[in-house]
Design a protein around this motif. Sequence first.
Motif, PDB file in Angstrom:
ATOM      1  N   ASN A   1       0.820  -1.211   0.000  1.00  0.00           N
ATOM      2  CA  ASN A   1       0.000   0.000   0.000  1.00  0.00           C
ATOM      3  C   ASN A   1       0.859   1.267   0.000  1.00  0.00           C
ATOM      4  OD1 ASN A   1      -2.623   1.102  -0.019  1.00  0.00           O
ATOM      5  ND2 ASN A   1      -2.367   1.713   2.116  1.00  0.00           N
ATOM      6  N   ILE A   2       0.504   2.214  -0.862  1.00  0.00           N
ATOM      7  CA  ILE A   2       1.267   3.463  -0.943  1.00  0.00           C
ATOM      8  C   ILE A   2       0.794   4.385   0.182  1.00  0.00           C
ATOM      9  CG2 ILE A   2       2.022   5.352  -2.438  1.00  0.00           C
ATOM     10  CD1 ILE A   2       2.529   2.597  -3.684  1.00  0.00           C
ATOM     11  N   VAL A   3       1.726   4.665   1.101  1.00  0.00           N
ATOM     12  CA  VAL A   3       1.378   5.452   2.289  1.00  0.00           C
ATOM     13  C   VAL A   3       1.569   6.941   1.998  1.00  0.00           C
ATOM     14  CG1 VAL A   3       2.038   5.916   4.687  1.00  0.00           C
ATOM     15  CG2 VAL A   3       1.971   3.560   3.859  1.00  0.00           C
ATOM     16  N   GLY A   4       0.602   7.751   2.446  1.00  0.00           N
ATOM     17  CA  GLY A   4       0.708   9.206   2.292  1.00  0.00           C
ATOM     18  C   GLY A   4       0.307   9.893   3.593  1.00  0.00           C
ATOM     19  N   SER A   5       0.340  11.210   3.583  1.00  0.00           N
ATOM     20  CA  SER A   5      -0.001  11.944   4.802  1.00  0.00           C
ATOM     21  C   SER A   5      -1.505  11.864   5.082  1.00  0.00           C
ATOM     22  CB  SER A   5       0.406  13.400   4.672  1.00  0.00           C
ATOM     23  OG  SER A   5      -0.183  14.108   5.753  1.00  0.00           O
TER      24      SER A   5
ATOM     25  N   VAL B   1       6.301  21.868  16.254  1.00  0.00           N
ATOM     26  CA  VAL B   1       5.712  20.823  17.095  1.00  0.00           C
ATOM     27  C   VAL B   1       4.868  19.931  16.195  1.00  0.00           C
ATOM     28  CG1 VAL B   1       4.197  20.335  19.067  1.00  0.00           C
ATOM     29  CG2 VAL B   1       5.642  22.380  19.065  1.00  0.00           C
ATOM     30  N   ARG B   2       5.139  18.623  16.262  1.00  0.00           N
ATOM     31  CA  ARG B   2       4.405  17.669  15.428  1.00  0.00           C
ATOM     32  C   ARG B   2       2.913  17.769  15.733  1.00  0.00           C
ATOM     33  NH1 ARG B   2       3.772  11.651  15.062  1.00  0.00           N
ATOM     34  NH2 ARG B   2       4.373  11.141  12.939  1.00  0.00           N
ATOM     35  N   GLN B   3       2.085  17.762  14.685  1.00  0.00           N
ATOM     36  CA  GLN B   3       0.646  17.885  14.903  1.00  0.00           C
ATOM     37  C   GLN B   3       0.083  16.617  15.534  1.00  0.00           C
ATOM     38  OE1 GLN B   3      -1.408  20.045  11.466  1.00  0.00           O
ATOM     39  NE2 GLN B   3       0.463  19.300  10.527  1.00  0.00           N
ATOM     40  N   GLU B   4      -1.055  16.782  16.206  1.00  0.00           N
ATOM     41  CA  GLU B   4      -1.732  15.634  16.820  1.00  0.00           C
ATOM     42  C   GLU B   4      -2.706  15.048  15.810  1.00  0.00           C
ATOM     43  OE1 GLU B   4      -1.649  14.500  20.062  1.00  0.00           O
ATOM     44  OE2 GLU B   4      -0.029  15.896  20.572  1.00  0.00           O
TER      45      GLU B   4
ATOM     46  N   GLY C   1       4.011  14.720   3.166  1.00  0.00           N
ATOM     47  CA  GLY C   1       3.702  16.025   2.588  1.00  0.00           C
ATOM     48  C   GLY C   1       4.219  17.179   3.417  1.00  0.00           C
ATOM     49  N   GLY C   2       4.724  16.895   4.620  1.00  0.00           N
ATOM     50  CA  GLY C   2       5.187  17.981   5.491  1.00  0.00           C
ATOM     51  C   GLY C   2       6.145  17.447   6.536  1.00  0.00           C
ATOM     52  N   ASP C   3       6.449  18.285   7.531  1.00  0.00           N
ATOM     53  CA  ASP C   3       7.501  17.932   8.483  1.00  0.00           C
ATOM     54  C   ASP C   3       7.099  16.882   9.518  1.00  0.00           C
ATOM     55  OD1 ASP C   3       8.912  19.767   7.146  1.00  0.00           O
ATOM     56  OD2 ASP C   3       8.799  21.347   8.666  1.00  0.00           O
ATOM     57  N   ASP C   4       5.797  16.596   9.632  1.00  0.00           N
ATOM     58  CA  ASP C   4       5.387  15.629  10.661  1.00  0.00           C
ATOM     59  C   ASP C   4       5.844  14.212  10.323  1.00  0.00           C
ATOM     60  OD1 ASP C   4       3.504  17.473  12.199  1.00  0.00           O
ATOM     61  OD2 ASP C   4       2.690  17.585  10.170  1.00  0.00           O
ATOM     62  N   ASP C   5       6.042  13.944   9.042  1.00  0.00           N
ATOM     63  CA  ASP C   5       6.374  12.593   8.557  1.00  0.00           C
ATOM     64  C   ASP C   5       5.485  11.526   9.193  1.00  0.00           C
ATOM     65  OD1 ASP C   5       7.500  10.578   7.095  1.00  0.00           O
ATOM     66  OD2 ASP C   5       9.262  10.350   8.362  1.00  0.00           O
TER      67      ASP C   5
END
Length: 549
Positions: free
Chosen positions: A162-166, A337-340, A216-220
């Motif tokens: 499965n192709i994982v995305g944000s 700060v990583r998003q919740e 797609g962003g810094d949260d990875d």
Amino acid sequence: MNSVSKGSDMANSYLSDETITRCESGSKEEKVKLSKDVTSAWSDIDTFAAAIRSGKTSWEEISPDDMDIRLKWAGLLHRRKRTPGKFMMRLKVPNGIVTSEQMRFYGESVEGFEEDVGVVDITTRQNIQLRGVTVEAASTIIAGLHALNQTSFHSALDNVRNIVGSPLAGISPTEILNTIPLTTKINDMLIRSPDGTFGNPRFANLPRKFNIALSGGDDDFSHCNINDLGFHACKSSEGELGFNLDVGGYMSIKRVAESVPLNLWVPEESVVKICESVLTVFRDEGERKNRQKARLMWLIEEYGVEKFTERILEEAGGKEEGGFKDRQEHVIRENYVRQEILGVHAQDEERSRVGLHIPTGRLTRYSCKAIADLADKYSDGEIRLTVCQNIILPNVLNSDLIALEADVNLIDNVDFSAGLIEGNVVSCTGAQFCGLAMVETKANARRVSARLEELVTVPKAVRMHWTGCPNSCGQAQCGDIGLMGAPARKEIDGKKVAVPGVNIFVGGKIGENPFLQLEPRIKGVPLDGEEVVDVLAEILVKDFGAVRR
Ligand code: SRM
Ligand code: SF4
């Protein structure tokens, strides 16, 4: 020597004579793939189902090579050891986006099976697995999935997973690039034939599994560092959208490898092209004998990073052709700060995204239907899955939040809010269904996390990853705390006896600066009873600032 099936629409027709020669003296799986093309699974499943329905045969009469190996190309994994005759059916859910209609269908698909076997799981690749599926049912379920624009093809053994995305694609205020269109394009390239139907033979016979993830962003949230291809969104110095590419990350019994950076930046429009080029090189040149060494990292090491980059660029038609550039500098935002994911979070002035907790990712026929109803009522029919095995309802009107909470509270095994320990448990399948498991995981994960919530309070979320064996499907090395099935000994009636246990890892990190904890801190802790709870409570106090209640 096996005769090779190699018709024009078959996976083996894409293999060169040189690769076929290597496969002929390769592993058992390679010989099975050569003797009858794996694409046969896509039609065999209907033939087998019809023969069983008409009473002409039974599942026991289907050859083990088909039942246990080739049918995996249709997403069917026979659970011979735990539930003989029943399959786990793994789907493809690019970027984890599910419609309410599809979610309702999952619940209906397992309705006819015994209740404890016919369940649905959210996986650690933001994907869906249906359980208790028989050969007869599988053919009907596949037809139903295809009618809903979804498939189970290409989801197990030697193909791209499965192709994982944000999970926050398109709704994150800190997003650099929306991963949904790209995960869809990569998925389509892999599994759709030129006429749009499901099943494309081109990359269906790889040396081994292959994982792709895009952040797609810094949260990875996608955990790029443990994927064979990890795309990190990053603008070029001229402001074009694209990704820095990391390669070769994987986990297995033999080896756990963090991905390595290529000196390569890929513009948005060349992402599919570079996937095709790496997959071509991997398919044609990857190891076919020793399956432990058949993951991409081993091929990269054979080439060396620089030469490997040259080789994939050559396959992609050259650096200029694809607009590829040298790796671009990615500036880490100060104090980011990583998003919740869990809980209610503002999306725009009127709407919120709501992360709901699904304990260990296990859904029932009832919760599938109830979640589908929630999505129809509150989130425009959209549900998003996460690699932490939870769900997000996007686009919920703020004025509906109280009603949504009340509705969720009526559903078993779906939580509007969860404790900082229980809410952050991830668990692989474990011994209930997995033949490789050394221990039961999901039930233990729930019991132990509930006890820990009673014993301690933690100041922030603690991610506890459970995995039933060193294959690490539950990604133990990524967890703040990782628990991996392992042998243990316990004194019973004055004698030391072998019991199921866990090795405990501490300190894995995800997000902007990921880190895999490769060495367990404590080995062989018995799983039953309170010992494991006491050991974990101690770690929570020492390492995570927990306070005993
Ligand atoms: Fe996995 C094999 C379940 C994610 C590494 N994995 C298996 C099998 C198929 C073994 C078997 O036949 O029983 C398990 C099926 C059990 C079942 O009934 O569900 C299994 N793996 C899972 C899932 C369902 C765990 C979960 O509960 O979420 C995950 C399905 C993801 C998906 O939707 O495709 C799952 N597996 C992973 C991950 C995590 C990831 O992808 O981020 C890994 C580590 C990353 C990686 O692959 O590099 C992982 N699974 C493995 C391995 C070791 C691979 C290797 O190179 O040796 C095996 C063993 C194998 O493939 O031979 C394995
Ligand atoms: Fe099975 Fe081991 Fe993967 Fe858990 S980690 S699902 S026990 S193979």
